[in-house]
Structure formats: C-alpha cells, structure tokens
Design a protein around this motif. Structure first.
Motif, PDB file in Angstrom:
ATOM      1  N   GLY A  34       7.582  61.813  60.912  1.00  0.00           N
ATOM      2  CA  GLY A  34       7.632  62.329  62.277  1.00  0.00           C
ATOM      3  C   GLY A  34       8.270  63.708  62.309  1.00  0.00           C
ATOM      4  N   GLU A  35       9.370  63.840  63.035  1.00  0.00           N
ATOM      5  CA  GLU A  35      10.080  65.114  63.140  1.00  0.00           C
ATOM      6  C   GLU A  35      11.179  65.248  62.097  1.00  0.00           C
ATOM      7  OE1 GLU A  35       9.192  67.584  65.143  1.00  0.00           O
ATOM      8  OE2 GLU A  35       7.499  66.315  65.702  1.00  0.00           O
ATOM      9  N   TRP A  36      11.149  64.374  61.099  1.00  0.00           N
ATOM     10  CA  TRP A  36      12.197  64.397  60.082  1.00  0.00           C
ATOM     11  C   TRP A  36      11.602  64.625  58.705  1.00  0.00           C
ATOM     12  CZ3 TRP A  36      17.227  64.272  61.526  1.00  0.00           C
ATOM     13  CH2 TRP A  36      17.524  63.832  62.804  1.00  0.00           C
ATOM     14  N   ALA A  37      12.338  65.381  57.905  1.00  0.00           N
ATOM     15  CA  ALA A  37      12.031  65.517  56.479  1.00  0.00           C
ATOM     16  C   ALA A  37      12.953  64.572  55.728  1.00  0.00           C
ATOM     17  CB  ALA A  37      12.253  66.950  56.025  1.00  0.00           C
ATOM     18  N   VAL A  38      12.397  63.739  54.847  1.00  0.00           N
ATOM     19  CA  VAL A  38      13.164  62.701  54.175  1.00  0.00           C
ATOM     20  C   VAL A  38      13.110  62.932  52.666  1.00  0.00           C
ATOM     21  CG1 VAL A  38      13.483  60.229  53.845  1.00  0.00           C
ATOM     22  CG2 VAL A  38      12.580  61.091  56.014  1.00  0.00           C
ATOM     23  N   VAL A  39      14.283  62.966  52.058  1.00  0.00           N
ATOM     24  CA  VAL A  39      14.409  63.079  50.605  1.00  0.00           C
ATOM     25  C   VAL A  39      15.108  61.822  50.111  1.00  0.00           C
ATOM     26  CG1 VAL A  39      15.321  64.393  48.668  1.00  0.00           C
ATOM     27  CG2 VAL A  39      14.570  65.593  50.733  1.00  0.00           C
ATOM     28  N   SER A  40      14.447  61.076  49.220  1.00  0.00           N
ATOM     29  CA  SER A  40      15.012  59.844  48.674  1.00  0.00           C
ATOM     30  C   SER A  40      15.296  60.034  47.200  1.00  0.00           C
ATOM     31  CB  SER A  40      14.060  58.660  48.869  1.00  0.00           C
ATOM     32  OG  SER A  40      13.769  58.471  50.240  1.00  0.00           O
ATOM     33  N   VAL A  41      16.492  59.636  46.762  1.00  0.00           N
ATOM     34  CA  VAL A  41      16.883  59.698  45.354  1.00  0.00           C
ATOM     35  C   VAL A  41      17.308  58.293  44.958  1.00  0.00           C
ATOM     36  CG1 VAL A  41      18.425  60.709  43.655  1.00  0.00           C
ATOM     37  CG2 VAL A  41      17.626  62.092  45.573  1.00  0.00           C
ATOM     38  N   ALA A  42      16.494  57.637  44.090  1.00  0.00           N
ATOM     39  CA  ALA A  42      16.741  56.249  43.693  1.00  0.00           C
ATOM     40  C   ALA A  42      17.004  56.179  42.198  1.00  0.00           C
ATOM     41  CB  ALA A  42      15.560  55.363  44.068  1.00  0.00           C
ATOM     42  N   ASP A  43      17.954  55.299  41.834  1.00  0.00           N
ATOM     43  CA  ASP A  43      18.220  55.068  40.401  1.00  0.00           C
ATOM     44  C   ASP A  43      18.074  53.587  40.117  1.00  0.00           C
ATOM     45  OD1 ASP A  43      20.903  53.637  40.576  1.00  0.00           O
ATOM     46  OD2 ASP A  43      21.432  55.502  41.610  1.00  0.00           O
ATOM     47  N   ASP A  44      18.074  53.250  38.825  1.00  0.00           N
ATOM     48  CA  ASP A  44      17.925  51.844  38.430  1.00  0.00           C
ATOM     49  C   ASP A  44      19.248  51.284  37.920  1.00  0.00           C
ATOM     50  OD1 ASP A  44      18.139  53.313  36.147  1.00  0.00           O
ATOM     51  OD2 ASP A  44      16.395  52.436  35.128  1.00  0.00           O
ATOM     52  N   GLY A  45      20.350  51.789  38.480  1.00  0.00           N
ATOM     53  CA  GLY A  45      21.659  51.301  38.071  1.00  0.00           C
ATOM     54  C   GLY A  45      22.037  50.025  38.796  1.00  0.00           C
ATOM     55  N   SER A  46      23.345  49.815  38.914  1.00  0.00           N
ATOM     56  CA  SER A  46      23.843  48.578  39.517  1.00  0.00           C
ATOM     57  C   SER A  46      23.930  48.655  41.028  1.00  0.00           C
ATOM     58  CB  SER A  46      25.232  48.248  38.945  1.00  0.00           C
ATOM     59  OG  SER A  46      26.133  49.315  39.182  1.00  0.00           O
ATOM     60  N   GLY A  47      23.697  49.832  41.625  1.00  0.00           N
ATOM     61  CA  GLY A  47      23.725  49.964  43.084  1.00  0.00           C
ATOM     62  C   GLY A  47      25.142  50.116  43.632  1.00  0.00           C
ATOM     63  N   VAL A  48      25.219  50.208  44.950  1.00  0.00           N
ATOM     64  CA  VAL A  48      26.495  50.369  45.642  1.00  0.00           C
ATOM     65  C   VAL A  48      26.736  49.135  46.495  1.00  0.00           C
ATOM     66  CG1 VAL A  48      27.840  51.770  47.256  1.00  0.00           C
ATOM     67  CG2 VAL A  48      26.212  52.874  45.709  1.00  0.00           C
ATOM     68  N   PRO A  49      27.869  48.448  46.323  1.00  0.00           N
ATOM     69  CA  PRO A  49      28.149  47.271  47.151  1.00  0.00           C
ATOM     70  C   PRO A  49      28.131  47.617  48.641  1.00  0.00           C
ATOM     71  CG  PRO A  49      29.713  47.418  45.321  1.00  0.00           C
ATOM     72  CD  PRO A  49      28.932  48.703  45.325  1.00  0.00           C
ATOM     73  N   ALA A  50      27.702  46.680  49.454  1.00  0.00           N
ATOM     74  CA  ALA A  50      27.579  46.932  50.899  1.00  0.00           C
ATOM     75  C   ALA A  50      28.917  47.360  51.508  1.00  0.00           C
ATOM     76  CB  ALA A  50      27.046  45.680  51.603  1.00  0.00           C
ATOM     77  N   ALA A  51      30.017  46.810  51.006  1.00  0.00           N
ATOM     78  CA  ALA A  51      31.326  47.136  51.568  1.00  0.00           C
ATOM     79  C   ALA A  51      31.752  48.563  51.251  1.00  0.00           C
ATOM     80  CB  ALA A  51      32.377  46.160  51.039  1.00  0.00           C
ATOM     81  N   ASP A  52      31.134  49.185  50.258  1.00  0.00           N
ATOM     82  CA  ASP A  52      31.550  50.527  49.828  1.00  0.00           C
ATOM     83  C   ASP A  52      30.547  51.612  50.226  1.00  0.00           C
ATOM     84  OD1 ASP A  52      33.869  49.565  48.579  1.00  0.00           O
ATOM     85  OD2 ASP A  52      32.741  49.020  46.770  1.00  0.00           O
ATOM     86  N   ARG A  53      29.537  51.289  51.018  1.00  0.00           N
ATOM     87  CA  ARG A  53      28.470  52.249  51.277  1.00  0.00           C
ATOM     88  C   ARG A  53      28.884  53.384  52.218  1.00  0.00           C
ATOM     89  NH1 ARG A  53      23.277  48.051  51.575  1.00  0.00           N
ATOM     90  NH2 ARG A  53      23.350  47.539  49.326  1.00  0.00           N
ATOM     91  N   GLU A  54      29.950  53.251  52.907  1.00  0.00           N
ATOM     92  CA  GLU A  54      30.499  54.371  53.667  1.00  0.00           C
ATOM     93  C   GLU A  54      31.664  55.018  52.935  1.00  0.00           C
ATOM     94  OE1 GLU A  54      29.706  56.130  56.457  1.00  0.00           O
ATOM     95  OE2 GLU A  54      27.809  55.053  56.278  1.00  0.00           O
ATOM     96  N   ARG A  55      32.388  54.197  52.190  1.00  0.00           N
ATOM     97  CA  ARG A  55      33.562  54.734  51.487  1.00  0.00           C
ATOM     98  C   ARG A  55      33.181  55.706  50.396  1.00  0.00           C
ATOM     99  NH1 ARG A  55      37.562  53.214  47.676  1.00  0.00           N
ATOM    100  NH2 ARG A  55      36.215  51.610  46.795  1.00  0.00           N
ATOM    101  N   VAL A  56      31.967  55.584  49.831  1.00  0.00           N
ATOM    102  CA  VAL A  56      31.579  56.473  48.735  1.00  0.00           C
ATOM    103  C   VAL A  56      31.411  57.915  49.209  1.00  0.00           C
ATOM    104  CG1 VAL A  56      30.448  54.691  47.365  1.00  0.00           C
ATOM    105  CG2 VAL A  56      29.134  55.934  49.103  1.00  0.00           C
ATOM    106  N   PHE A  57      31.281  58.103  50.543  1.00  0.00           N
ATOM    107  CA  PHE A  57      31.121  59.456  51.062  1.00  0.00           C
ATOM    108  C   PHE A  57      32.466  60.111  51.416  1.00  0.00           C
ATOM    109  CE2 PHE A  57      27.008  57.447  52.108  1.00  0.00           C
ATOM    110  CZ  PHE A  57      26.171  58.317  51.430  1.00  0.00           C
ATOM    111  N   GLU A  58      33.555  59.391  51.206  1.00  0.00           N
ATOM    112  CA  GLU A  58      34.866  59.983  51.428  1.00  0.00           C
ATOM    113  C   GLU A  58      35.260  60.843  50.236  1.00  0.00           C
ATOM    114  OE1 GLU A  58      37.667  56.950  52.310  1.00  0.00           O
ATOM    115  OE2 GLU A  58      36.512  56.127  53.990  1.00  0.00           O
ATOM    116  N   ARG A  59      36.124  61.810  50.493  1.00  0.00           N
ATOM    117  CA  ARG A  59      36.518  62.747  49.438  1.00  0.00           C
ATOM    118  C   ARG A  59      37.438  62.070  48.418  1.00  0.00           C
ATOM    119  NH1 ARG A  59      37.670  68.234  53.072  1.00  0.00           N
ATOM    120  NH2 ARG A  59      35.623  68.247  54.091  1.00  0.00           N
TER     121      ARG A  59
END
Length: 463
Positions: free
Chosen positions: A386-411
């Motif tokens: 639509g009106e958005w450009a989307v860039v997806s970067v996927a890896d085949d690692g172990s992933g990010v736990p749901a509880a940490d999916r916001e914390r990983v963006f902290e400094r």
C-alpha cells in the motif's frame, strides 16, 4: 510600583476595575442624559398645556386684561404678529428665550383688525405645532431656567397671536444634580468593592499556581526530578497546567535517567576495548615479539565502531534532521548485502524519502545482527504494501523470545546468548535502527520468521 503591577493578581485587579469604571461611566452618562431628556420633555409638556389653556381663552374672545395670567404659576407672554407684547404675567420682571424680552405689555393702539395676517389659521383656530426653546425668567425676584412652548392662535379682530408659556427646569436640574451626587459617591465605593473582590478571587485562583511555582523552585534547588507539583482538585486551566508540568517532569526524569544509563553503559563499553588495547600495547612495549597485531586492530576497529554508534545516537538525540532525499530501498538493500556470506536478496525498486546515510545504517545494523545470530542463511526482502515500503530481514537462528521483543531495541541491551559470544556487539545497533525508523515516520518490529529464527520488519512511508 513596577514590582506591584508585575503581579498577575495586581494586573487582573487593575484591569477588572478599569473595565467596571468604564462601564459605570458609560452607564452613568447614559442615565443622566436619559433623565435630563425625560424631565425636559415633561417640562415641555407642562409648558404646552399652559400655552394651550391661554390660547383657548384668546380664541374664545377673552380680552387681554381678562386672561388672569397671574393664575398661572409660570411666566406667560402673548405677542402679536408684529412682535409686540400685548399681554404678560404681572409679576414677570425679566425673560429671555422667547420672541421678545419685554415684560410689560405695550399700550393698546387699536384692535389690530387692520393688521395684515399671513397666517394659515382660521379665526378662532389654534395651531397644532408647538415650538420649544430654553431660556430664563425672573418672577417676584426669583430667577430660574425655563422650558418655553410657543403656540400660535388666530383671534377674531386681533389677528395672529403667539402665546409663550414657560415651565421651570428646576426639577430637572435638581434631579440631575442628585443623580450626579449619588454617582460620585457610589461609583468609587462600587469600584472599591470590585477591586477588593477581584483581589480576593484572583488570590484564591492563583494560590495553586503559587504552589506549583514554589514546588518547581524546590525541585530546581534540590535537583530531585522524582518530585511532582501539587495538582488542585479542580478541572480548570490551573489543574491542567499542573498535570502537564508533572508529565514534563516525568519525561525529563526519564530522559535524565536514560542519559545517565547511556553515559554509564558507554563508559563501560568503551573501557573494555580501551583496556584491552592498552594491555596489548604495554605488552608490546615490553616484549615486541609478543605483539598481537590482529588483536590490536580488532580492538581498534571495535572501538571505532562503538564511537561511531555513540556519535550517531548523540546526533539523533539532538534532533538531527532525517533529510529529504529520494532513496531506493531495493538498491540500498542490494548494496548493503554485497560481499556478505549466506545473504540472499529479493529487492525490487521501492522509493522512500529520507537520509540515505541513516537508512543505510539501519539496513547494515539489521544485517549485522542477523548474521551474528544466523546458523547459515539470512534473507532480505523489499516490497511495497500500500502506502508503505517494507524491508524484511530474516535469519535461521534461534529467534527472539516474545518477552524480549521490545527490550532488544533498548540501548546497550544484549540477550545472554549474544553477550556470551566474543563477536557480540555493544547493544546499540538495534536501538539506532529503531530510532532512525521512528524519525523517518516508520516502525521497526521483530517477530518469528516463517522458517524459524527472527524476522525484523522495517516499515517506512513511500516517498
């Protein structure tokens, strides 16, 4: 005086008093003018009544000497067509404002039947129109101002006569003077009451503001950003000001605390490569044969990258503009993935507006993070939604736990697995990527990839 009127309370009191004073002056002037006009109209009505009474006697053929003008309490004159006074009140001593200033009738020379009369009145007829004028008269030694009514009447054998009858304006002047006296006394008292009430009301209204000011002064002096200003139990502007002030203090406290953590974490992250590099240089100085050139270069590069990340974060926090260049995300993704092992790219051309350098940094950080955690492969996809450009970067690692999916963006936040690895970053890459995405009007989120691992999705508005 300047300090006094520098107060909102004093200015509000002065302003309210001035407004009321202007309103009172306008209302008082209007009342006086209306009162004066009404009383003058009443005097004119009374004078007209007297003039018509005298004119009626003249029209009925009453002789001048039989008019009994002394029965009238006000001055009366009767003037013929030539302006000669033919009858007047006997006690009249002086008069002005009428057709003649004479007060004694002239001797009768005849009936006046031979006078030429250009009046439109018929003999015995009284005019409908009355003319009014203001003047003065002296009766029995007492002088006063009068409202005079002039009324024409046509008398058989006497021709056209004009009757002047006056009504005293003493009542009008007395009433106006009384009203003025009441206003001169009452208005200052009323203004004093208005000023006192306004002073007390504004004091009560501004008391919460003074409480907010005092608390802010105490916070400034103590530098304790955890304190909050009192919020009055009202729903007015002062209460909203207090709530907004507390919200500002909370944001400031969060910002200062974030800055403190940033400085502490930056100092900690810088200490390790600097200490390692210093140790290697000291060992090399004492034992040149033990110099680990590769290790020193690695620590220097790590230190250089960390310094660059810190500088970029400082510029972002300082409000660096995003730029308005046209950037092809497809071309940028191909460029950032070039030379990286195990990275596949599917990137058609999709343009956005922003800073090419900052967006390139975002893609680079996402690819660095993905390669750091991938087992073997990283997939980059660019598409338009639509009106958005989307860039997806996927890896085949172990992933990010749901509880940490916001914390990983902290400094300076790194999950335990990444922190245990020697090639782990400083925990700034994803924080920088999220900040840049937000400043470009977009979002950066993480979820599970379809084939396992983590999928970071960058969304930006299409240029």
């Amino acid at each position: 005086m300047r300090r006094l009127f520098g107060s909102v309370r004093a200015r509000a009191t002065l302003g309210a008093t001035l407004v009321v004073a202007v309103a009172l002056i306008a209302a008082g002037a209007s009342v006086l003018l209306s009162l004066r006009s009404d009383l003058i109209d009443r005097a004119g009505t009374q004078a007209e009544r007297t003039a018509r009474n005298v004119a009626a006697h003249l029209a009925a053929g009453t002789a001048y000497d039989d008019l009994k003008l002394d029965d009238e309490e006000e001055p009366v004159q009767v003037v013929d067509a030539h302006g000669t006074l033919v009858a007047a009140s006997e006690n009249l001593e002086r008069i002005s404002g009428t057709g003649t200033g004479e007060v004694k009738p002239a001797p009768q020379q005849g009936t006046g039947s031979g006078d030429e009369d250009d009046s439109a009145l018929e003999p015995g007829e009284i005019a409908d129109e009355v003319a009014f004028s203001d003047g003065s008269a002296t009766i029995d030694g007492e002088s006063a101002d009068y409202r005079f009514a002039a009324l024409e009447v046509d008398v058989q054998d006497k021709g056209r006569l004009t009757v002047y009858a006056g009504a005293s304006l003493d009542a009008e002047q007395g009433a106006v003077d009384t009203a003025q006296t009441v206003m001169l006394i009452g208005f200052p008292l009323l203004l004093g009451v208005v000023a006192a009430v306004t002073w007390l009301v504004t004091r009560r209204a501004l008391r919460p503001v003074e409480g907010i000011r005092a608390e802010m002064a105490a916070i400034t002096a103590s530098e304790d950003l955890a304190r909050r200003v009192p919020v009055p139990d009202t729903h007015d502007e002062v209460a909203r000001l207090a709530r907004t002030t507390n919200e500002t203090l909370a944001a400031l406290e969060t910002s200062v605390e974030r800055q403190r953590r940033f400085v502490a974490d930056a100092s900690h992250e810088l200490r390790s490569p600097i200490a390692s590099l210093r140790t290697q240089l000291e060992v090399a100085a004492a034992h040149p044969e033990l110099l680990d050139v590769d290790g020193a270069v690695e620590d220097t590069v790590r230190l250089q990258r960390l310094a660059a990340d810190l500088l970029l974060l400082a510029r972002l926090d300082a409000g660096e503009r995003r730029g308005d260049a046209r950037v092809d995300l497809g071309e940028l993704a191909v460029r950032c993935a070039r030379g990286r092992d195990g990275v596949t790219v599917e990137a058609p051309a999709v343009e956005v507006t922003g800073s090419r350098g900052q967006l390139e940094r975002v893609l680079g950080n996402l690819l660095d993070n993905a390669q750091r955690h991938a087992r073997a492969a990283v997939a980059v996809t660019v598409r338009r939604d639509g009106e958005w450009a989307v860039v997806s970067v996927a890896d085949d690692g172990s992933g990010v736990p749901a509880a940490d999916r916001e914390r990983v963006f902290e400094r300076f936040v790194r999950l335990d697995e990444a922190r245990a690895r020697d090639d782990g970053g400083a925990g700034l890459g994803l924080a920088i990527a999220r900040d840049v995405a937000v400043r470009h009007g977009g979002t950066l989120t993480v979820r599970d990839a379809p084939a396992g691992g983590a999928l970071f999705e960058l969304r930006l508005p299409v240029g």
